[in-house]
Design an enzyme around this catalytic site. Structure first.
Site, PDB file in Angstrom:
ATOM      1  CD  GLU A 235      11.036 -66.359  35.910  1.00 37.93           C
ATOM      2  OE1 GLU A 235      11.420 -66.767  35.018  1.00 37.93           O
ATOM      3  OE2 GLU A 235      10.543 -66.471  37.045  1.00 37.93           O
ATOM      4  CB  CYS A 269       9.909 -67.351  27.872  1.00 40.89           C
ATOM      5  SG  CYS A 269       8.557 -67.950  28.937  1.00 40.89           S
TER       6      CYS A 269
HETATM    7  P1  NDP Z   1      10.509 -56.689  26.438  1.00 46.00           P
HETATM    8  O1  NDP Z   1      12.003 -57.019  27.363  1.00 46.00           O
HETATM    9  O2  NDP Z   1      10.732 -55.902  25.313  1.00 46.00           O
HETATM   10  O3  NDP Z   1       9.678 -55.797  27.518  1.00 46.00           O
HETATM   11  C1  NDP Z   1       9.277 -56.411  28.750  1.00 46.00           C
HETATM   12  C2  NDP Z   1       8.639 -55.252  29.336  1.00 46.00           C
HETATM   13  O4  NDP Z   1       9.473 -54.375  29.769  1.00 46.00           O
HETATM   14  C3  NDP Z   1       7.388 -54.533  28.889  1.00 46.00           C
HETATM   15  O5  NDP Z   1       6.558 -54.153  29.555  1.00 46.00           O
HETATM   16  C4  NDP Z   1       8.248 -53.334  28.165  1.00 46.00           C
HETATM   17  O6  NDP Z   1       7.455 -52.243  28.037  1.00 46.00           O
HETATM   18  C5  NDP Z   1       9.042 -53.092  29.530  1.00 46.00           C
HETATM   19  N1  NDP Z   1      10.429 -52.331  29.236  1.00 46.00           N
HETATM   20  C6  NDP Z   1      11.100 -52.018  28.190  1.00 46.00           C
HETATM   21  N2  NDP Z   1      12.234 -51.158  28.268  1.00 46.00           N
HETATM   22  C7  NDP Z   1      12.275 -50.972  29.724  1.00 46.00           C
HETATM   23  C8  NDP Z   1      12.952 -50.395  30.513  1.00 46.00           C
HETATM   24  N3  NDP Z   1      14.261 -49.663  29.758  1.00 46.00           N
HETATM   25  N4  NDP Z   1      12.854 -50.504  31.805  1.00 46.00           N
HETATM   26  C9  NDP Z   1      11.726 -51.041  32.318  1.00 46.00           C
HETATM   27  N5  NDP Z   1      10.840 -51.679  31.609  1.00 46.00           N
HETATM   28  C10 NDP Z   1      11.159 -51.813  30.384  1.00 46.00           C
HETATM   29  O7  NDP Z   1      10.077 -58.058  26.206  1.00 46.00           O
HETATM   30  P2  NDP Z   1       8.769 -58.296  25.331  1.00 46.00           P
HETATM   31  O8  NDP Z   1       7.521 -57.722  25.955  1.00 46.00           O
HETATM   32  O9  NDP Z   1       9.198 -58.313  23.751  1.00 46.00           O
HETATM   33  O10 NDP Z   1       8.751 -60.005  25.572  1.00 46.00           O
HETATM   34  C11 NDP Z   1       9.062 -61.138  25.212  1.00 46.00           C
HETATM   35  C12 NDP Z   1      10.304 -61.579  25.772  1.00 46.00           C
HETATM   36  O11 NDP Z   1      10.049 -62.023  27.143  1.00 46.00           O
HETATM   37  C13 NDP Z   1      11.222 -62.797  25.232  1.00 46.00           C
HETATM   38  O12 NDP Z   1      12.338 -62.669  25.289  1.00 46.00           O
HETATM   39  C14 NDP Z   1      10.586 -63.963  26.079  1.00 46.00           C
HETATM   40  O13 NDP Z   1      11.291 -64.988  26.133  1.00 46.00           O
HETATM   41  C15 NDP Z   1      10.483 -63.176  27.472  1.00 46.00           C
HETATM   42  N6  NDP Z   1       9.566 -63.908  28.360  1.00 46.00           N
HETATM   43  C16 NDP Z   1      10.091 -64.444  29.476  1.00 46.00           C
HETATM   44  C17 NDP Z   1       9.401 -65.234  30.065  1.00 46.00           C
HETATM   45  C18 NDP Z   1       9.775 -66.144  31.515  1.00 46.00           C
HETATM   46  O14 NDP Z   1       9.002 -66.302  32.345  1.00 46.00           O
HETATM   47  N7  NDP Z   1      10.980 -66.251  31.476  1.00 46.00           N
HETATM   48  C19 NDP Z   1       7.859 -65.483  29.891  1.00 46.00           C
HETATM   49  C20 NDP Z   1       7.491 -64.701  28.964  1.00 46.00           C
HETATM   50  C21 NDP Z   1       8.369 -63.847  28.005  1.00 46.00           C
HETATM   51  P3  NDP Z   1       7.103 -51.993  26.505  1.00 46.00           P
HETATM   52  O15 NDP Z   1       6.464 -53.087  26.012  1.00 46.00           O
HETATM   53  O16 NDP Z   1       6.027 -50.686  26.544  1.00 46.00           O
HETATM   54  O17 NDP Z   1       8.386 -51.800  25.539  1.00 46.00           O
END
Ligand code: NDP
Length: 487
Positions: A235, A269
């Protein structure tokens, strides 16, 4: 902030501490997944009814402690309490629906017998993966993890959650409250930390990873999961468009556009980031949007930007739009006042500008004049993203909705599909694949198990070396009889 192995979460609005959680290392992640395997087997053995009653107790606890959860979410993300309540209400609804519908959607059933293989009965059921890893973002820390969590739990899986580093406290609240209603086994656990902890979870041998976050991180998650052929649900981000057709209720469209673009300070999102209004209603639509968005108070309806680095992205997008011929009819160059961004409405922005093509994640909206709905659809579909969208209109609104290259569309409202428990949620293209919510969202966390049971000798024994040439001739004759007629 991580200090001595502890993740300290703070309010983006005030800097006040929201809470502390321990950071998980490789051993802790492996141990959590190991515990989850045992817990998952216990949970699966409870059956649909045993899980349903426990999930409904959890849903009741959410409702009982709604104010506490909303306050905590407000503290940790900065979003207004009212927005947190709306978020929690959708989470409660999805948990309720998943609990009540899991048996119907996933339970054992007989499949229809066909003329070929009539001597076998077909049985189908959907079995859990065992352990599902959920990686969540910070913008909707209740709802985004609870979509996959409720589906995975209702399907009989244990879950290990890796919340965003910006919202670990809300994530831990979900785990702690679940443990209150299911104290016997750690069916839902959290592992905390930065992205590397998410990567550890991807490599931990879980049956599936449900990732919600940015498209860039999604690609890393898929690459990591590819090492162990762990299936993933993605997602990811979006750049959703709202189309205003000539016969739309312009005032309602403006109200929805402002809400869709600016709720949660635009950090959504499925937030509306672009609007395409047909020429006859364009001026009225722009005026109504500016009037409504201009009434929003920064620090009240518009909370802070949760992740400080996002302020640079918003500033760059506004700056780029203005530098390439766009005009701010509300907000604009000085809108970014950390940690807030004032509501900003941009017009005449070129379609190749970052403000149109990239996810902004701030309370900003571009509005573009188009000749007709066809042009609106073409422009809306011109990006690699394809998450949600909205159409305002009467005669052709649903037809336009069908033509949008997205997973979801709201007609005469915005974002409403996320709260409808019977509908699947997810995107196409750069917005990801796989679904949470609804029947598809339950099946996503299970493996279809197909079983055939022979109930009579075969009249046409095809699958045996003991078939005779005469039987093969009869098979050929039967096939021609059954399938040889052209329609
Ligand atoms: P990120 O992609 O930065 O992070 C998402 C999660 O992945 C966090 O828990 C993050 O940890 C973790 N993460 C980071 N690097 C890695 C890795 N290499 N391997 C595995 N996990 C990792 O997104 P954001 O938290 O900034 O969220 C915003 C984004 O989410 C926007 O693009 C938004 O559109 C999208 N989104 C999509 C939705 C949907 O349903 N389609 C709903 C809500 C949001 P950490 O935070 O510690 O870096």
């Amino acid at each position: 902030m991580v200090e001595d192995g502890v993740l300290i979460s703070t309010s983006p609005a005030t800097g006040a501490e929201a809470g502390r959680v321990p950071v998980a290392g490789a051993d802790a992640v492996a141990a959590a997944v190991e515990r989850a395997r045992t817990a998952g087997a216990w949970w699966a053995a409870l059956g649909f009814d045993g899980r349903k009653v426990r999930l409904l107790r959890w849903r009741a606890l959410f409702a009982e402690r709604l104010e506490e959860l909303a306050e905590l979410t407000h503290l940790e993300t900065g979003k207004p309490v009212a927005d947190a309540v709306v978020e929690a209400s959708a989470a409660i609804e999805h948990t309720d629906w998943a609990a009540r519908n899991a048996r119907r959607v996933l339970g054992p059933r007989r499949t229809r017998t066909r003329l070929l293989l009539p001597e076998h009965a077909g049985h189908l059921e959907y079995q859990p993966y065992g352990v599902v890893g959920v990686i969540g973002p910070w913008n909707y820390p209740i709802l985004t993890p609870l979509g996959p969590i409720s589906g995975a739990l209702a399907g009989g899986n244990a879950v290990v959650l890796k919340p965003s580093e910006y919202t670990p406290v809300v994530g831990q609240w979900l785990v702690d409250t679940f443990a209150e209603v299911v104290p016997e086994q750690p069916v839902l656990q959290a592992v905390h930390g930065l992205g590397d902890v998410g990567a550890l979870l991807c490599r931990s041998g879980v049956g599936k990873i449900a990732f919600t976050g940015s498209t860039a991180t999604a690609k890393k998650v898929m690459a990591t999961c590819a090492e162990t052929l762990t299936p993933v649900l993605i997602e990811a981000g979006g750049k959703d468009a709202l189309i205003v057709d000539a016969d739309a209720d312009v005032n309602a469209a403006a109200e929805a556009a402002v809400w869709g673009a600016m709720t949660n300070a635009g950090q959504t999102c499925i937030g509306i980031e672009r609007a395409y209004a047909v020429a006859p209603v364009y001026d009225a639509f722009v005026a109504a949007v500016v009037a409504k968005a201009g009434r929003l108070r920064v620090g009240e309806e518009i909370g802070p930007i949760t992740m400080p680095a996002q302020l640079d992205v918003v500033r760059r997008h506004i700056g780029d739009a203005l530098a390439t011929g766009g005009r701010a009819v509300l907000g604009g160059a000085d809108a970014v006042q950390p940690p807030h961004v004032a509501p900003t409405v941009l017009v005449d922005v070129p379609e190749d500008s970052a403000a149109i093509r990239e996810e902004t994640f701030g309370p900003t909206l571009t509005i573009t004049r188009v000749a007709d709905a066809d042009e609106a659809v073409a422009k809306a579909n011109a990006l690699p993203y394809g998450l949600g969208g909205a159409v305002f209109g009467k005669a052709n609104a649903v037809r336009i909705a069908r033509r949008l290259r997205t997973g979801m569309v709201a007609v005469n409202s915005t974002l409403s599909f996320v709260g409808m428990a019977t509908l699947p949620f997810g995107g196409v293209g750069d917005s990801g694949f796989g679904r949470i919510h609804g029947e598809d969202g339950l099946r996503e966390f299970t493996v279809p198990k197909a079983i055939t049971v022979r109930r009579a000798p075969s009249l046409l024994p095809a699958m045996t070396f003991e078939r005779t040439p005469a039987q093969v001739r009869r098979i050929v004759k039967t096939l021609k009889l059954l399938y040889g007629r052209r329609p």
